[in-house]
Design an enzyme around this catalytic site. Structure first.
Site, PDB file in Angstrom:
ATOM      1  N   CYS A  67       1.750  -6.300  -0.702  1.00  0.00           N
ATOM      2  CA  CYS A  67       2.308  -5.995  -2.027  1.00  0.00           C
ATOM      3  C   CYS A  67       3.177  -7.166  -2.495  1.00  0.00           C
ATOM      4  CB  CYS A  67       3.093  -4.686  -1.923  1.00  0.00           C
ATOM      5  SG  CYS A  67       4.432  -4.466  -3.104  1.00  0.00           S
ATOM      6  N   CYS A  70       6.785  -6.552  -3.432  1.00  0.00           N
ATOM      7  CA  CYS A  70       7.567  -6.247  -2.217  1.00  0.00           C
ATOM      8  C   CYS A  70       7.977  -7.525  -1.516  1.00  0.00           C
ATOM      9  CB  CYS A  70       6.746  -5.429  -1.219  1.00  0.00           C
ATOM     10  SG  CYS A  70       6.199  -3.848  -1.832  1.00  0.00           S
TER      11      CYS A  70
END
Ligand SMILES: [Zn+2]
Length: 144
Positions: A67, A70
């Site tokens: 991600c 992230c």
């Protein structure tokens, strides 16, 4: 006696220690570096419930390596963790690795940040924020 298994942030070795020592100057059995030097702790289904018993608020970052937001947020989370060492405990949960925890906390999107007090979730944030905004959000969340 409750024990906790935690991964050394320096050499990645797994360490097992009594849960009351997570607030101490515990050092790694392998490399002798400090286990809790203000860096986020890796949360797993083995140690998470013990971490939540902390007498300090616990800030959890649910993330995954694939991600991009992230990964971009990770250095901010680490910085804030160091700056607020002693005020709150910071935990990162890799939702790819820890699917049971991701399901238990109904993580639908990542990153999701949760703040726990006394084992109870008091606030939640979906998505990454710039550091100043994250600090602001945290200031409020930690007083809840
Ligand atoms: Zn180590």
């Amino acid at each position: 006696m409750t024990t906790i298994t935690t991964r050394c942030p320096h050499c990645k070795a797994l360490n097992r220690l009594p849960s009351e020592r997570i607030n101490d100057e515990a050092s790694c059995g392998s490399c002798k570096e400090k286990l809790f030097d203000g860096m986020p702790i890796e949360g797993t289904s083995d140690n998470f419930s013990t971490l939540l018993e902390s007498d300090k608020p616990v800030v959890v970052d649910f993330w995954a390596p694939w991600c991009n937001p992230c990964v971009g947020f990770a250095p901010i989370f680490s910085d804030v963790s160091k700056e607020r060492d002693g005020e709150a405990r910071f935990v990162k949960i890799d939702t790819e690795d820890q699917q049971a925890l991701a399901a238990q906390y109904r993580i639908r999107s990542i990153p999701t940040i949760m703040v726990f007090k006394g084992g109870k979730m008091v606030d939640m944030l979906n998505g990454a924020l710039p550091k100043s905004h994250f600090d602001q959000w945290l200031n409020e969340a930690l007083t809840k």
